[in-house]
Enzyme design. Sequence first.
Site, mmCIF file in Angstrom:
data_model
loop_
_atom_site.group_PDB
_atom_site.id
_atom_site.type_symbol
_atom_site.label_atom_id
_atom_site.label_comp_id
_atom_site.label_asym_id
_atom_site.label_seq_id
_atom_site.Cartn_x
_atom_site.Cartn_y
_atom_site.Cartn_z
ATOM 1 N N TYR A 108 1.197 1.913 16.105
ATOM 2 C CA TYR A 108 1.079 0.465 16.284
ATOM 3 C C TYR A 108 0.387 0.058 17.581
ATOM 4 O O TYR A 108 -0.667 -0.561 17.554
ATOM 5 C CB TYR A 108 2.467 -0.185 16.194
ATOM 6 N N HIS A 344 4.078 -5.666 12.560
ATOM 7 C CA HIS A 344 4.734 -4.474 12.065
ATOM 8 C C HIS A 344 5.370 -3.596 13.157
ATOM 9 O O HIS A 344 6.248 -2.776 12.865
ATOM 10 C CB HIS A 344 3.703 -3.645 11.284
ATOM 11 N N SER A 552 3.898 1.112 -0.977
ATOM 12 C CA SER A 552 5.253 0.908 -0.504
ATOM 13 C C SER A 552 6.054 0.169 -1.559
ATOM 14 O O SER A 552 5.559 -0.765 -2.182
ATOM 15 C CB SER A 552 5.199 0.089 0.784
#
Length: 624
Positions: A108, A344, A552
Amino acid sequence: PNPITAAPAMAVPSKLLKPVSLTKVASRYLIHQDSLPKLPVPELRQTCQRYLAVLEPLVSDEELEHTRTLVADFMVPGGVGERLQKGLERRARKMDNWLSDWWLQSAYLEFRMPVVVYSSPGVVLPRAEFQDRQGQMRYAAKLIAGVLDFKTKIDNGTLPVEYMVGKPLCMNQYYQILSSCRIPGPKRDMVVNHSLGKAPPTHVTVVHNYQFFVLDVYNSDGTPLTVDQIYMQLEKIWNSSLQTNKEPIGILTSQHRNTWGKAYANLIKDKTNKESVRAIQKSIFIVCLDAPMPRASDEMYRSRVAVQMLHGGGSRWNSGNRWFDKTLQFIIGEDGSCGLIYEHAPAEGPPIMSLVDHVVEYTKKSEMVRSPMIPLPMPQKLRFNITPETKKDIEKAKQNMNILVQDLEMKVIVFSHFGKNVPKSYKMSPDAFIQIALQLAYFRMYHVCCSTYESASLRMFRLGRTDTIRSTSMDSLRFAQAMDDPTKTKVALLQKAVNAHRVYTDMAIRGQAIDRHLLGLKLQAIEDLTSMPEIFMDTSYAVALHYSLSTSQVSAKTDCVMCYGPVVPDGYGVCYNSMQEHINFSVSAFNSCAETNAAKLARGLEEALLDMRALLEQTPKAKL
Ligand SMILES: *[C@@H]1O[C@H](CO)[C@@H](O)[C@H](O)[C@H]1NC(C)=O
Ligand SMILES: *[C@@H]1O[C@H](CO)[C@@H](O)[C@H](O)[C@H]1NC(C)=O
Ligand SMILES: *[C@@H]1O[C@H](CO)[C@@H](O)[C@H](O)[C@H]1NC(C)=O
Ligand SMILES: *[C@@H]1O[C@H](CO)[C@@H](O)[C@H](O)[C@H]1NC(C)=O
């Protein structure tokens, strides 16, 4: 007993121990966290062998042979693999979780592409039943109250612990999603959370017509405002932001992270700007009151709302009505379209979805008791001084955002023929069934299979995030090859493929998958300043990490669907929420890639699901 409520604050010598306020994380939570097992470091040999097995359907025989020799070198007793493994094991002994910080940084905070489309998932909620702006604001007021209700549980430590296959899960992510924000840096970003600070925030940010407001949502005695009070405050905000701001300052947050990092440094040189930015970063969450989006036919409507959540539709529409660095932004349109987008870095989908479930239930409750109206002050509008340089940055951000908007193809589909019920009736895992259908759909389009990522939760472990379920296996490939071959018997191959997926999933959630372990070994090599082992510079490794299918399953009680962009230029992002009797799913791709087509893959997935059901129905039960 809960030590917080049990301890009489007065008996505590105030110089030694501060009375614990209810807004602090309850120690009950910490006791639970301490009881969780630590993430294991898998055995080196096991990971190496599984890595080779994973490559088998993905690379040529020659490449595989080459990789075999590299892996053998890596694993040689006393060699580099063992040394790195020992380093990892040391790290695991010292830290709460050997992976989580590395993962936060590498997946990230050091990822430099825009968070929009490339990282932040959007969530489409079922269309709300309002048609005008009063309805919009009433819904927004209820939604805010619903989130605050959930926040009480987080703050007072009464959030129920979640379980997966009978094991308690790490609850840490719940403490990261409110009052937190990403902050751009020139080379890497950071995340701040204010929920644990000395003065936890008491406001949310509301954005309307590109203008940002501080809305205080607590009374001075610490009780939250009522829905009616919040509604009145929202109306004041609305009334004082009727004109669209000329400069959509929020669009800066949609830029490439290095670009935004530079623009940010410039922006906050000004004291007013710095204070305004800080108020947004510190707020509990953001509510975006969106302008109407272009009309869409009923069939296109879902996909249109998905992009409204994911990127806002471009600079002409709502992309400037956001602060994409913020962990949680709820989005409410005038036409009943609603949903959210989240940054996220602090969390995965499941905690967000359980918050959503709570909030949606809350908004369905009939009107609350009306409270006598105490006049509240006008919410503060956040001011920005725009220098010519920042204006240039905004123009550039608008252009790039519009290019990205043009490039993204997003399809949201309701598959209404069946849901979990059908695979369950054949004693198959619904998730494995959908993943194998996706393998079949992809194979039918390309006549090869590809590296596939499905996220697996590691929350059985303290501070656990995710590992990768690799849905592509020799078994999934054999099934896909056989499915359209009239000479083959297929049902046993289907069963094997579904079972292989289930086995991999099981291994992944127990911390025994290969991807994070390999990443750990690689990062350990970097930390040890050893030269990079050849297995990480090998073509096979690049192929394994080129996820043309990034998928996902994000389950929720609410009939919603999550969506995100592909993770490679020539790939797809696929997300689904399988309900009992239907499946809502989203498929994304980039228009600039001639080889991908989200609409086509979505249709292919529907066909694959139907064909697989037909195959099972044709087979006598005794043979299954
Ligand atoms: C915690 O919050 C819930 C509301 O969500 C409330 O019912 C409960 O009484 C609170 N518990 C404590 C110890 O404050
Ligand atoms: C919240 O952020 C601070 C930095 O502002 C960090 O030190 C702390 O670890 C974070 N809290 C949690 C629970 O991760
Ligand atoms: C907002 O404006 C409308 C229309 O002018 C008015 O009826 C309403 O009372 C105003 N609301 C507030 C809270 O000022
Ligand atoms: C998911 O599918 C159901 C069933 O058709 C539909 O009612 C619902 O609106 C869908 N959800 C979204 C977010 O599109």
